[in-house]
Scaffold this motif. Structure first.
Motif, PDB file in Angstrom:
ATOM      1  N   ASP A  48       0.865  -1.184   0.000  1.00  7.81           N
ATOM      2  CA  ASP A  48       0.000   0.000   0.000  1.00  7.81           C
ATOM      3  C   ASP A  48       0.900   1.232   0.000  1.00  7.81           C
ATOM      4  OD1 ASP A  48      -1.584   2.194   0.643  1.00  7.81           O
ATOM      5  OD2 ASP A  48      -2.628   1.187   2.276  1.00  7.81           O
ATOM      6  N   PRO A  49       0.814   2.092  -1.023  1.00  9.48           N
ATOM      7  CA  PRO A  49       1.733   3.229  -1.101  1.00  9.48           C
ATOM      8  C   PRO A  49       1.623   4.213   0.062  1.00  9.48           C
ATOM      9  CG  PRO A  49       0.192   3.226  -2.970  1.00  9.48           C
ATOM     10  CD  PRO A  49      -0.083   2.002  -2.173  1.00  9.48           C
ATOM     11  N   SER A  50       0.557   4.148   0.837  1.00  7.38           N
ATOM     12  CA  SER A  50       0.398   5.094   1.944  1.00  7.38           C
ATOM     13  C   SER A  50       1.039   4.610   3.243  1.00  7.38           C
ATOM     14  CB  SER A  50      -1.085   5.381   2.179  1.00  7.38           C
ATOM     15  OG  SER A  50      -1.746   4.225   2.674  1.00  7.38           O
ATOM     16  N   TRP A  51       1.674   3.428   3.230  1.00 12.01           N
ATOM     17  CA  TRP A  51       2.159   2.877   4.489  1.00 12.01           C
ATOM     18  C   TRP A  51       3.199   3.753   5.181  1.00 12.01           C
ATOM     19  CZ3 TRP A  51       7.056   1.669   5.890  1.00 12.01           C
ATOM     20  CH2 TRP A  51       8.005   1.530   4.869  1.00 12.01           C
ATOM     21  N   PRO A  52       4.178   4.404   4.489  1.00 11.24           N
ATOM     22  CA  PRO A  52       5.147   5.215   5.249  1.00 11.24           C
ATOM     23  C   PRO A  52       4.481   6.363   6.011  1.00 11.24           C
ATOM     24  CG  PRO A  52       5.967   4.795   3.017  1.00 11.24           C
ATOM     25  CD  PRO A  52       4.521   4.385   3.060  1.00 11.24           C
ATOM     26  N   ALA A  53       3.515   7.007   5.378  1.00  8.03           N
ATOM     27  CA  ALA A  53       2.804   8.105   6.039  1.00  8.03           C
ATOM     28  C   ALA A  53       2.014   7.590   7.234  1.00  8.03           C
ATOM     29  CB  ALA A  53       1.884   8.813   5.046  1.00  8.03           C
ATOM     30  N   ALA A  54       1.415   6.411   7.096  1.00  6.72           N
ATOM     31  CA  ALA A  54       0.646   5.845   8.210  1.00  6.72           C
ATOM     32  C   ALA A  54       1.561   5.500   9.387  1.00  6.72           C
ATOM     33  CB  ALA A  54      -0.123   4.613   7.743  1.00  6.72           C
ATOM     34  N   ALA A  58       4.501   6.857  10.040  1.00  8.02           N
ATOM     35  CA  ALA A  58       4.968   8.131  10.589  1.00  8.02           C
ATOM     36  C   ALA A  58       3.884   8.786  11.432  1.00  8.02           C
ATOM     37  CB  ALA A  58       5.407   9.062   9.461  1.00  8.02           C
ATOM     38  N   GLY A  59       2.635   8.710  10.986  1.00  7.28           N
ATOM     39  CA  GLY A  59       1.529   9.292  11.736  1.00  7.28           C
ATOM     40  C   GLY A  59       1.338   8.632  13.082  1.00  7.28           C
ATOM     41  N   LEU A  60       1.558   7.322  13.135  1.00 12.33           N
ATOM     42  CA  LEU A  60       1.456   6.610  14.411  1.00 12.33           C
ATOM     43  C   LEU A  60       2.495   7.119  15.397  1.00 12.33           C
ATOM     44  CD1 LEU A  60      -0.137   4.319  15.797  1.00 12.33           C
ATOM     45  CD2 LEU A  60       1.636   2.753  15.013  1.00 12.33           C
ATOM     46  N   LEU A  61       3.725   7.339  14.915  1.00 10.55           N
ATOM     47  CA  LEU A  61       4.765   7.846  15.803  1.00 10.55           C
ATOM     48  C   LEU A  61       4.468   9.283  16.224  1.00 10.55           C
ATOM     49  CD1 LEU A  61       7.408   7.310  17.282  1.00 10.55           C
ATOM     50  CD2 LEU A  61       8.636   8.097  15.242  1.00 10.55           C
ATOM     51  N   ARG A  62       4.012  10.094  15.294  1.00 12.03           N
ATOM     52  CA  ARG A  62       3.674  11.487  15.630  1.00 12.03           C
ATOM     53  C   ARG A  62       2.621  11.563  16.727  1.00 12.03           C
ATOM     54  NH1 ARG A  62       3.736  12.318   9.736  1.00 12.03           N
ATOM     55  NH2 ARG A  62       5.600  13.519   9.217  1.00 12.03           N
ATOM     56  N   GLY A  63       1.679  10.628  16.714  1.00 10.41           N
ATOM     57  CA  GLY A  63       0.588  10.643  17.681  1.00 10.41           C
ATOM     58  C   GLY A  63       0.902   9.958  18.995  1.00 10.41           C
ATOM     59  N   ARG A  92      12.480   4.547   4.677  1.00 13.79           N
ATOM     60  CA  ARG A  92      11.248   5.150   4.147  1.00 13.79           C
ATOM     61  C   ARG A  92      10.511   5.957   5.211  1.00 13.79           C
ATOM     62  NH1 ARG A  92       8.962   2.629  -0.397  1.00 13.79           N
ATOM     63  NH2 ARG A  92       7.447   4.315  -0.274  1.00 13.79           N
ATOM     64  N   VAL A  93      10.408   5.403   6.428  1.00 12.72           N
ATOM     65  CA  VAL A  93       9.719   6.123   7.501  1.00 12.72           C
ATOM     66  C   VAL A  93      10.554   7.316   7.944  1.00 12.72           C
ATOM     67  CG1 VAL A  93       8.731   5.945   9.820  1.00 12.72           C
ATOM     68  CG2 VAL A  93       8.489   4.032   8.222  1.00 12.72           C
ATOM     69  N   GLY A  94      11.882   7.142   7.994  1.00 17.21           N
ATOM     70  CA  GLY A  94      12.763   8.251   8.363  1.00 17.21           C
ATOM     71  C   GLY A  94      12.654   9.409   7.392  1.00 17.21           C
ATOM     72  N   THR A  95      12.537   9.102   6.106  1.00 16.61           N
ATOM     73  CA  THR A  95      12.353  10.143   5.098  1.00 16.61           C
ATOM     74  C   THR A  95      11.025  10.858   5.314  1.00 16.61           C
ATOM     75  OG1 THR A  95      13.735   8.990   3.496  1.00 16.61           O
ATOM     76  CG2 THR A  95      12.144  10.569   2.618  1.00 16.61           C
TER      77      THR A  95
END
Length: 194
Positions: A8-14, A16-21, A48-51
């Motif tokens: 799923d192309p949205s996985w890095p943002a998801a 990252a969002g978990l860590l932000r929250g 990818r998540v670090g980026t």
């Protein structure tokens, strides 16, 4: 517990969002550990998540004290990464020189902001979990992991130690059960690199 697929192309943002929250647990820093078996793709996932977060990635390959050093890396991560963060500082560590078989004399520092990723087997240890904002388990099927390990740039160097390392991973996972304590599962099933 959320499960993300690298298909799923949205996985890095998801991720990252978990860590932000998540709440910061290592001083003011939110730390995500990316744990899992060799060949699961932890390094690539961390990149990818670090980026996505614009944050540094620390790699256990730089800290393990040798091929038999998986268990011994846990107190190093606590002393060199977590404790400085708890004091409001930055991780300060000595890289392991795989050719010489010892840690370098000089210290390095990893400047951190609100986020830090640490990747590698050992990062989900029981002693480290209280300081992690997110523990992610990265996994892939055994055949995909074997293919990735065979394609590593250091595959020839790694090959003689592969079984010994796998036994250490099995022992670590049996003792610390990081998958059972994970806040996030990342299924990295695609053959090859992301």
């Amino acid at each position: 517990m959320p499960v993300l697929s690298t298909g799923d192309p949205s996985w890095p943002a998801a991720a990252a969002g978990l860590l932000r929250g998540a709440p910061p647990r290592a001083g003011r820093c939110r730390v995500m550990a990316l744990e899992g078996p060799s060949g699961a793709g932890k390094s690539t996932v961390a990149d990818r998540v670090g980026t996505e977060l614009g944050c540094p990635v620390m790699r256990m390959d730089d800290l393990y004290p040798g091929w038999d050093g998986l268990a011994a890396v846990v107190p190093l991560v606590r002393a060199w990464v977590i404790d400085p963060l708890l004091r409001g500082g930055h991780p300060r560590w000595r890289a392991y020189d795989w050719d010489r078989g010892r840690h370098a004399e000089e210290w390095q520092e990893t400047p951190t902001g609100p986020f830090l990723l640490i990747e590698g087997c050992g990062t989900g240890a029981r002693e480290l979990r209280p300081y992690l904002s997110v523990l992610a388990w990265v996994d892939a099927p055994a055949d995909v992991r074997a293919q990735r390990l065979a394609q590593r740039g250091d595959a020839a160097l790694y090959a003689p130690y592969r079984e010994m390392w796998a036994r250490q991973e099995d022992a670590f996972c049996a003792e610390h059960r990081p998958r059972e304590h994970a806040d996030l599962i990342i299924e990295n099933t695609a053959a090859g690199r992301l």
